[in-house]
Design a protein around this motif. Structure first.
Motif, PDB file in Angstrom:
ATOM      1  N   TYR A  61       0.829  -1.211   0.000  1.00 29.00           N
ATOM      2  CA  TYR A  61       0.000   0.000   0.000  1.00 29.00           C
ATOM      3  C   TYR A  61       0.860   1.256   0.000  1.00 29.00           C
ATOM      4  O   TYR A  61       0.582   2.220  -0.729  1.00 29.00           O
ATOM      5  CB  TYR A  61      -0.915   0.018   1.219  1.00 29.00           C
ATOM      6  CG  TYR A  61      -2.065  -0.976   1.197  1.00 29.00           C
ATOM      7  CD1 TYR A  61      -2.355  -1.717   0.056  1.00 29.00           C
ATOM      8  CD2 TYR A  61      -2.860  -1.167   2.326  1.00 29.00           C
ATOM      9  CE1 TYR A  61      -3.407  -2.618   0.037  1.00 29.00           C
ATOM     10  CE2 TYR A  61      -3.920  -2.067   2.318  1.00 29.00           C
ATOM     11  CZ  TYR A  61      -4.187  -2.799   1.182  1.00 29.00           C
ATOM     12  OH  TYR A  61      -5.227  -3.688   1.171  1.00 29.00           O
ATOM     13  N   ALA A  62       1.884   1.273   0.831  1.00 30.77           N
ATOM     14  CA  ALA A  62       2.745   2.459   0.917  1.00 30.77           C
ATOM     15  C   ALA A  62       3.442   2.724  -0.420  1.00 30.77           C
ATOM     16  O   ALA A  62       3.547   3.875  -0.861  1.00 30.77           O
ATOM     17  CB  ALA A  62       3.764   2.287   2.038  1.00 30.77           C
ATOM     18  N   LYS A  63       3.893   1.678  -1.072  1.00 29.44           N
ATOM     19  CA  LYS A  63       4.552   1.841  -2.369  1.00 29.44           C
ATOM     20  C   LYS A  63       3.571   2.342  -3.432  1.00 29.44           C
ATOM     21  O   LYS A  63       3.970   3.049  -4.375  1.00 29.44           O
ATOM     22  CB  LYS A  63       5.176   0.516  -2.816  1.00 29.44           C
ATOM     23  CG  LYS A  63       6.438   0.148  -2.054  1.00 29.44           C
ATOM     24  CD  LYS A  63       7.059  -1.127  -2.590  1.00 29.44           C
ATOM     25  CE  LYS A  63       8.402  -1.417  -1.922  1.00 29.44           C
ATOM     26  NZ  LYS A  63       9.015  -2.665  -2.427  1.00 29.44           N
ATOM     27  N   ALA A  64       2.305   1.993  -3.290  1.00 34.12           N
ATOM     28  CA  ALA A  64       1.295   2.422  -4.259  1.00 34.12           C
ATOM     29  C   ALA A  64       0.807   3.847  -3.998  1.00 34.12           C
ATOM     30  O   ALA A  64       0.104   4.415  -4.842  1.00 34.12           O
ATOM     31  CB  ALA A  64       0.108   1.457  -4.237  1.00 34.12           C
ATOM     32  N   GLY A  65       1.174   4.426  -2.838  1.00 34.57           N
ATOM     33  CA  GLY A  65       0.818   5.825  -2.598  1.00 34.57           C
ATOM     34  C   GLY A  65       0.080   6.126  -1.315  1.00 34.57           C
ATOM     35  O   GLY A  65      -0.303   7.277  -1.081  1.00 34.57           O
ATOM     36  N   ALA A  66      -0.137   5.140  -0.448  1.00 37.44           N
ATOM     37  CA  ALA A  66      -0.837   5.398   0.814  1.00 37.44           C
ATOM     38  C   ALA A  66      -0.045   6.371   1.675  1.00 37.44           C
ATOM     39  O   ALA A  66       1.175   6.242   1.809  1.00 37.44           O
ATOM     40  CB  ALA A  66      -1.059   4.090   1.576  1.00 37.44           C
ATOM     41  N   ASP A  67      -0.743   7.330   2.264  1.00 40.88           N
ATOM     42  CA  ASP A  67      -0.091   8.313   3.134  1.00 40.88           C
ATOM     43  C   ASP A  67       0.017   7.813   4.566  1.00 40.88           C
ATOM     44  O   ASP A  67       0.954   8.177   5.282  1.00 40.88           O
ATOM     45  CB  ASP A  67      -0.882   9.622   3.113  1.00 40.88           C
ATOM     46  CG  ASP A  67      -0.897  10.253   1.741  1.00 40.88           C
ATOM     47  OD1 ASP A  67       0.173  10.668   1.275  1.00 40.88           O
ATOM     48  OD2 ASP A  67      -1.983  10.318   1.120  1.00 40.88           O
ATOM     49  N   ILE A  68      -0.965   7.026   5.013  1.00 40.29           N
ATOM     50  CA  ILE A  68      -0.972   6.471   6.367  1.00 40.29           C
ATOM     51  C   ILE A  68      -1.402   5.018   6.284  1.00 40.29           C
ATOM     52  O   ILE A  68      -2.362   4.682   5.572  1.00 40.29           O
ATOM     53  CB  ILE A  68      -1.939   7.241   7.302  1.00 40.29           C
ATOM     54  CG1 ILE A  68      -1.504   8.707   7.441  1.00 40.29           C
ATOM     55  CG2 ILE A  68      -2.004   6.585   8.674  1.00 40.29           C
ATOM     56  CD1 ILE A  68      -2.453   9.542   8.296  1.00 40.29           C
ATOM     57  N   ILE A  69      -0.717   4.166   7.023  1.00 38.28           N
ATOM     58  CA  ILE A  69      -1.054   2.744   7.106  1.00 38.28           C
ATOM     59  C   ILE A  69      -1.829   2.524   8.409  1.00 38.28           C
ATOM     60  O   ILE A  69      -1.387   2.930   9.484  1.00 38.28           O
ATOM     61  CB  ILE A  69       0.221   1.880   7.108  1.00 38.28           C
ATOM     62  CG1 ILE A  69       0.993   2.061   5.791  1.00 38.28           C
ATOM     63  CG2 ILE A  69      -0.108   0.424   7.369  1.00 38.28           C
ATOM     64  CD1 ILE A  69       0.223   1.659   4.563  1.00 38.28           C
ATOM     65  N   VAL A  91      10.392   5.190   5.583  1.00 42.39           N
ATOM     66  CA  VAL A  91      10.523   5.590   6.991  1.00 42.39           C
ATOM     67  C   VAL A  91       9.571   6.720   7.375  1.00 42.39           C
ATOM     68  O   VAL A  91       9.281   6.924   8.557  1.00 42.39           O
ATOM     69  CB  VAL A  91      11.974   6.001   7.311  1.00 42.39           C
ATOM     70  CG1 VAL A  91      12.899   4.813   7.145  1.00 42.39           C
ATOM     71  CG2 VAL A  91      12.422   7.157   6.414  1.00 42.39           C
ATOM     72  N   ASN A  92       9.088   7.458   6.385  1.00 37.23           N
ATOM     73  CA  ASN A  92       8.197   8.585   6.676  1.00 37.23           C
ATOM     74  C   ASN A  92       6.727   8.241   6.544  1.00 37.23           C
ATOM     75  O   ASN A  92       5.876   9.135   6.594  1.00 37.23           O
ATOM     76  CB  ASN A  92       8.537   9.758   5.746  1.00 37.23           C
ATOM     77  CG  ASN A  92       9.912  10.330   6.029  1.00 37.23           C
ATOM     78  OD1 ASN A  92      10.314  10.453   7.182  1.00 37.23           O
ATOM     79  ND2 ASN A  92      10.655  10.665   4.973  1.00 37.23           N
TER      80      ASN A  92
END
Length: 326
Positions: A157-165, A188-189
């Motif tokens: 998800y983070a790699k696809a563009g999610a701002d918060i997990i 890390v951010n």
């Protein structure tokens, strides 16, 4: 002993409507609201959710149209739930590069790059059995093995563009595992909003209809919290913060105002609340029957969340509340 002076008792401040805004202790700001959405495969689809009036399952193109209202109303962000075409025992679409959420994230960021997008991380929407983790031959959730899959989902998800997990599974140690996995991938951010105090509640029923994730056997009481417990919430939040959570959450919200207050007073950390599907549908049903005024109920409910200590309000009423506030 009477000193001879008259006794002066404090009285409630009398105020006009103009003055009331100046002395109001709790105010609402749509930038602190998050609006959840359900996303499905296909095109030009906007399917009504029968148990959640005025809520829908959107195909990606229709969701993009809907999000213009979110931005126009100054809503702080959105929370995504994916409904896959295919479910299996390992919930494989949840971490596939071409999964419904991964496709949705890329599409949103192409059009609304500044919109804050939170992604729910769990397996229940994607597994054929409807549980939040990997299960063994006896139907028990395998906690440690599940962590590996949750981390894969979070990174995807983070790699696809999610701002918060936002992990919602309630597996022990999942925040630590996700944080380590994100960091190992250079993400890390990417912050974590942990569903830290997630209770086993009857108020989730409409969501399970919307996401088609009712467990095929048993229930989730072995990993979600007993609604009788209060001190356990402090333990769970403390563990998640120690493992690297940036924001913690109480879910549900309306029946757990004491928990919200207790956690905010104890930790003084960013706190989200999830005003869940059953709470939403309850007010919808009562208002449609004329038992209460919907707008007034929504604002009073949101104010109670904020007054109890919530910094962030996740609710299917977020857009509605923002329109009321004007």
């Amino acid at each position: 002993m009477n000193s001879g002076y008259p006794i002066v008792r404090p009285r409630r401040m009398r105020s006009s409507l103009k003055l009331s805004g100046l002395i109001k202790e709790t105010t609402l700001d749509p930038s602190k609201f998050i609006m959840p959405y359900f996303v499905i495969h296909g095109n030009s689809l906007k399917e009504p959710i029968m148990t959640m009036p005025d809520q829908f399952r959107y195909s990606i193109d229709k969701l993009l149209e809907e999000l213009k209202s979110v931005i126009d109303m100054g809503i702080g962000g959105i929370l995504l739930f994916g409904i896959p075409k295919h479910k299996d025992e390992l919930g494989s679409e949840s971490y596939s590069p071409d999964g419904i959420i991964q496709q949705t994230l890329r599409a949103i960021k192409d059009v609304y790059s500044d919109l804050l997008v939170v992604t729910d991380v769990c397996l229940c929407d994607y597994t054929s059995h409807g549980h939040c983790g990997i299960v063994d031959e006896n139907g028990y959730v395998k906690n440690d093995e599940t962590l590996e899959y949750l981390a894969k989902i979070a990174v995807s998800y983070a790699k696809a563009g999610a701002d918060i997990i936002a992990p919602s599974d309630m597996m022990d140690g999942r925040v630590k595992k996700i944080r380590e996995s994100l960091d190992d991938e250079g993400l890390v951010n990417t912050p974590i909003m942990a569903y830290s105090s997630k209770y086993a509640s009857c108020f989730y029923e409409p969501f399970r209809d919307a996401a088609d994730c009712l467990p095929k056997f048993g229930n989730r009481k072995s990993y979600q919290m007993d609604f009788s417990n209060s001190d356990e919430a402090i333990l769970e939040v403390g563990l998640d913060l120690d493992e690297g959570a940036d924001i913690v959450m109480v879910k549900p919200a309306l029946s757990y105002l004491d928990i919200i207050y207790k956690l905010k007073q104890t930790f003084k950390r960013p706190l989200a609340v999830y005003n869940v599907s059953g709470e939403y549908s309850m007010i919808k049903a009562a208002s449609k029957l004329g038992y209460l005024k919907e707008d007034a109920a929504v604002i009073e409910m949101f104010t109670s969340f904020k007054r109890a200590g919530a910094d962030i309000i996740i609710s299917y009423y977020s857009l509605h509340a923002a329109k009321i506030l004007g």
